[in-house]
Design an enzyme around this catalytic site. Structure first.
Site: not given
Ligand SMILES: *[C@@H]1O[C@H](CO)[C@@H](O)[C@H](O)[C@H]1NC(C)=O
Ligand SMILES: *[C@@H]1O[C@H](CO)[C@@H](O)[C@H](O)[C@H]1NC(C)=O
Ligand SMILES: *[C@@H]1O[C@H](CO)[C@@H](O)[C@H](O)[C@H]1NC(C)=O
Ligand SMILES: *[C@@H]1O[C@H](CO)[C@@H](O)[C@H](O)[C@H]1NC(C)=O
Length: 792
Positions: A546, A142, A219
């Site tokens: 996600s 990520d 994220h």
């Protein structure tokens, strides 16, 4: 005519551009299969030697090579031109050569909702499933991690790092392994050679990016804390959603592989390097929330599919997100049968926000509003041409002191556009009216209340009836409520099946929470990721597949910690066969976007159920050898297959002539993408329940118009027989031109329920090939049907 001409010109420019871009060099990945040379240095030398065949000198080979993949499989990436790539592709040893593409990135309550309750009174013993997990290592591919977040502090009494761990914490900008890594965060690596080839050198003075594993996007911190975040009390977003936060496997270890950057882009050359390292480092689970929408490329031209294939051979589960391309069918991504693909759904939590107009009319919307707002309610036309809430439509009227009522429908305005427009106009707030199925709550740049179309219409009506006076509006701080609406509901954005490359393997596999998920966030990054937002938060709400993907990664880590010897296929089977298909009202799960009952292409086998997945009773297992036919069907030659699978002794590779169906792959679901006449499918189950001798009986729900027969109907497991095969035949019983119908096979021993979804597309009718050129004829044909319907 003009528009046709226009698009024709566009096409020409596009192809010219394409020709131009292929004449220059680009990052290509050269894939060679298993690594048969055990020594990484020798493997690298071999890669350089291969590359020197197409570049002028050995020195040029060194210069153009980005990565040599040498630990877990063999291959390399290099900056070369199309001629050189084509020459390499023709070489005997080479399996595939492909351009490195740029992929894109696609909770407190959520865990309780799924039955993993955490006792609020701390003294009581931690539930069994949460005491475990510190023997498993979860890798997050990520945007890196914010190591100071409480989610990555050590849980009490963690054991030393597993001896099998070979990874490391790499030093980098603002990332000191001594202070950043601990018994929880045990690995951190970053990969940016491919990214820099694409974007030019990373300039950390002009961006907030870090040349290290530190997260500049948010994220990666969010997904990592969802998967394995430690237990943190009193987590909330500015007071909203207050509760205890923790990941699916709060005691599991975290290893971060930063392959995506601040702009959410992830280069395939970097991703493959992360797979090469993570497999070698000894991780147990890999969680990756990125991909690209269709057209999908063949498996041998995708870093994610190649990397996950080699991971699977080493017993590592790879979990991907399905993508955010819903609700239209067949846009699901990450569809390889050796990885797990996760859809997104809602949880039973709402953020209700009361709106009072002129102290008389009351409405309820949803938002993350922390303020008490008093303002004037105004329609969009006062500030935006045509009432379309876009920044470009602003007519230069100052909207300070007003809350603007915006509808999404005119001009198909997105909520983010409307927020920017209202911000540009200097409004106090925004009431955004949209179809309820598209609404989910995330952080906003100005106070934004989402209301449904019925309430929005009432508000609009009130406004138009009170032209002379300006209505007063009061907006109250949002209240977090649970169990107010049915859940789960499949998210509108969640990508749907069937798979566009292998429609006879059901994808997505499973669904997990992915709407308004609260998880850890870097305090230096505004919650909306925009520079007009000056807030700093430790927790933030995000939505997307996600977010659902790391939920499943955490659960896989739990199952793996209790069953270390289970293969990735066995673990996925445990998740799929125990998933549920009923919402909190015991009704069928709805699909947002259509507002109809969801089917297996929306939700996979169902919504993940961690407690049941720990003890599934039976599993459908798969070894690497079992993928041979699937690979034959997907364009690999026999020779190539031998070079990518370490075949068990005695296993031969014989690709049948012509394409065979993949329905016999021992998957926990059965998908028949074209049923023309009767077919029989084989499945094998292994008893993993507590009792060695048990009896399972099948219950069948037939898809509409299909006769399903299971043989045998009763399976007797004993000490001597823990694996049994059964056969399922599908016989079409209707004329149909290709439409999916759904059923299930459920095996039960009275305690375990082992459920397999069936998706069958009957294709028995021969399409009438006669073209109808007379419209009256077509009308005539419709008439008897219409009459028949009327009389019945
Ligand atoms: C690629 O590079 C080689 C060697 O430098 C050169 O001979 C060839 O013409 C180039 N091809 C293209 C398409 O640019
Ligand atoms: C980064 O950008 C700044 C400002 O544009 C510039 O002065 C500096 O030279 C750049 N650094 C690198 C390494 O390119
Ligand atoms: C925006 O509102 C503020 C305060 O309400 C005011 O001071 C400012 O002048 C406004 N800006 C514009 C561009 O109208
Ligand atoms: C607004 O219109 C409604 C309906 O016509 C009316 O009942 C109400 O009194 C009006 N309010 C004001 C403040 O004019």
């Amino acid at each position: 005519m003009a528009s046709v001409y226009h698009s024709f010109l566009g096409l020409v420019f596009l192809s010219l551009y394409f020709i131009h871009s292929t004449s220059t060099s680009h990052v290509y990945i050269v894939y060679l299969g298993l690594n048969n040379i055990q020594d990484p240095i020798l493997t690298s030398n071999y890669h350089l030697q291969l590359l020197s065949n197409v570049v002028p000198s050995q020195q040029d080979a060194r210069k153009s090579m980005l990565y040599s993949y040498k630990h877990s499989f063999s291959g390399f990436s290099a900056k070369i031109n199309s001629t050189q790539a084509a020459t390499l592709a023709r070489m005997d040893r080479v399996i595939s050569v492909f351009k490195s593409r740029i992929l894109r990135l696609h909770t407190t309550r959520s865990w309780d909702f799924m039955g993993l309750h955490l006792d609020p009174i701390g003294d009581q013993e931690t539930p069994l499933q949460l005491r475990h997990g510190d023997n498993t290592i979860v890798a997050l591919f990520d945007t890196g991690v914010w190591p100071e977040s409480k989610s990555f502090h050590e849980e009490p009494n963690m054991h030393p790092i597993p001896k099998t761990w070979r990874g490391k914490c790499v030093k980098g900008q603002d990332f000191d392994p001594k202070t950043s890594c601990n018994l929880k965060l045990i690995g951190a690596r970053y990969y940016l050679k491919g990214y820099e080839q694409e974007h030019g050198p990373l300039n950390t003075t002009v961006t907030s990016e870090y040349r290290s594993s530190r997260d500049a996007n948010g994220h990666g911190t969010h997904t990592a804390s969802t998967a394995v975040g430690s237990t943190v009390k009193k987590a909330s977003f500015l007071g909203i959603g207050l509760g205890t936060a923790r990941g699916g496997a709060p005691r599991a270890r975290l290893a971060v592989y930063k392959v995506c950057w601040e702009d959410g882009r992830c280069n395939e050359a970097d991703i493959l390097a992360a797979f090469d390292d993570a497999i070698h480092d000894g991780v147990d689970v890999i969680s990756a929330s990125f991909g690209l929408p269709p057209p999908l490329v063949p498996f041998y031209e995708s870093s994610s599919d190649i990397g996950s294939f080699h991971a699977m051979q080493k017993g590592i589960s790879v979990i991907f997100s399905a993508g955010n391309s819903g609700p239209d069918p067949a846009l699901v991504q990450n569809v390889a049968p050796w990885s797990t693909c996760v859809a997104a759904s809602s949880i039973d939590r709402n953020f209700l926000t009361k709106i009072l107009v002129d102290n008389s009319l009351s409405f309820t919307g949803e938002s993350l509003n922390t303020e008490h707002i008093e303002a004037t309610l105004v329609g969009a036309r006062t500030y935006f041409r045509g009432g379309i809430c876009r920044p470009s439509r602003w007519i230069n009227n100052d909207a300070s002191g007003t809350v603007i009522l915006c509808f999404s429908a005119p001009g198909a305005v997105q909520i983010q556009e409307a927020e920017v427009a209202a911000w540009v106009a200097n409004a106090t707030g925004l009431i955004f009216v949209d179809s309820p199925t598209r609404q989910y709550v995330d952080a906003d740049i100005i106070p934004t209340i989402r209301v449904d179309i019925i309430q929005g219409t009432k508000m609009n009506r009130y406004l138009s009836q009170n032209m002379s006076s300006l209505p007063k509006v009061h907006i109250f701080p949002s209240k977090t409520v649970i169990k107010q609406s049915p859940a789960p509901i499949v998210a509108e954005f969640s990508s749907r099946g069937p798979s566009s490359t292998s429609p006879d393997i059901l994808k997505p596999d499973i669904s997990a929470p992915g709407i308004s998920i609260l998880a850890a966030w870097p305090p230096g990054i505004p919650p909306t990721s925009t520079n007009i937002d000056k807030r700093s938060v430790d927790w933030n709400f995000l939505s997307g597949t996600s977010m659902s993907c790391p939920h499943v990664s955490g659960i896989v880590a739990l199952v793996k910690s209790l069953h270390p010897d289970w293969s990735p296929a066995a673990i996925r089977s445990a998740l799929m066969t125990t998933a549920y298909n009923r919402d909190t009202n015991h009704d069928s799960i709805l699909s947002a976007g259509t507002n109809e009952e969801s089917n297996f292409f929306d939700i996979g086998a169902g919504h993940v159920n961690p407690l049941k997945a720990i003890d599934p009773g039976l599993v459908y297992d798969l070894k690497a050898d079992d993928y041979v036919l699937f690979l034959c069907n997907n364009g690999y030659t026999e020779d190539q297959i031998k070079r990518i699978i370490s075949l068990s002794p005695g296993v031969n590779v014989n690709c049948p002539k012509g394409r065979k169906s993949n329905t016999n792959l021992n998957y926990p679901s059965i998908t028949v993408s074209s049923l023309e006449s009767m077919i029989t499918v084989k499945r094998t189950v292994r008893n993993v329940g507590g009792r060695k001798s048990s009896v399972y009986i099948a219950r069948i729900v037939c898809p509409h118009g299909v006769e399903v027969t299971v043989w045998p109907r009763i399976l007797f497991f004993s000490y001597f027989r823990d694996e049994i095969s059964y056969y399922v035949s599908f016989k079409p019983q209707k004329m149909s031109q290709g439409r999916y119908d759904y059923g299930e096979i459920v095996w039960s021993d009275g305690y375990h329920t082992v459920r397999s979804p069936l998706a069958v597309c009957v294709n028995t009718a021969t399409p009438a090939a006669t073209a109808i050129d007379d419209s009256s004829q077509a009308f005539d044909q419709l008439l008897p049907l219409a009459a028949g319907t009327a009389s019945s």
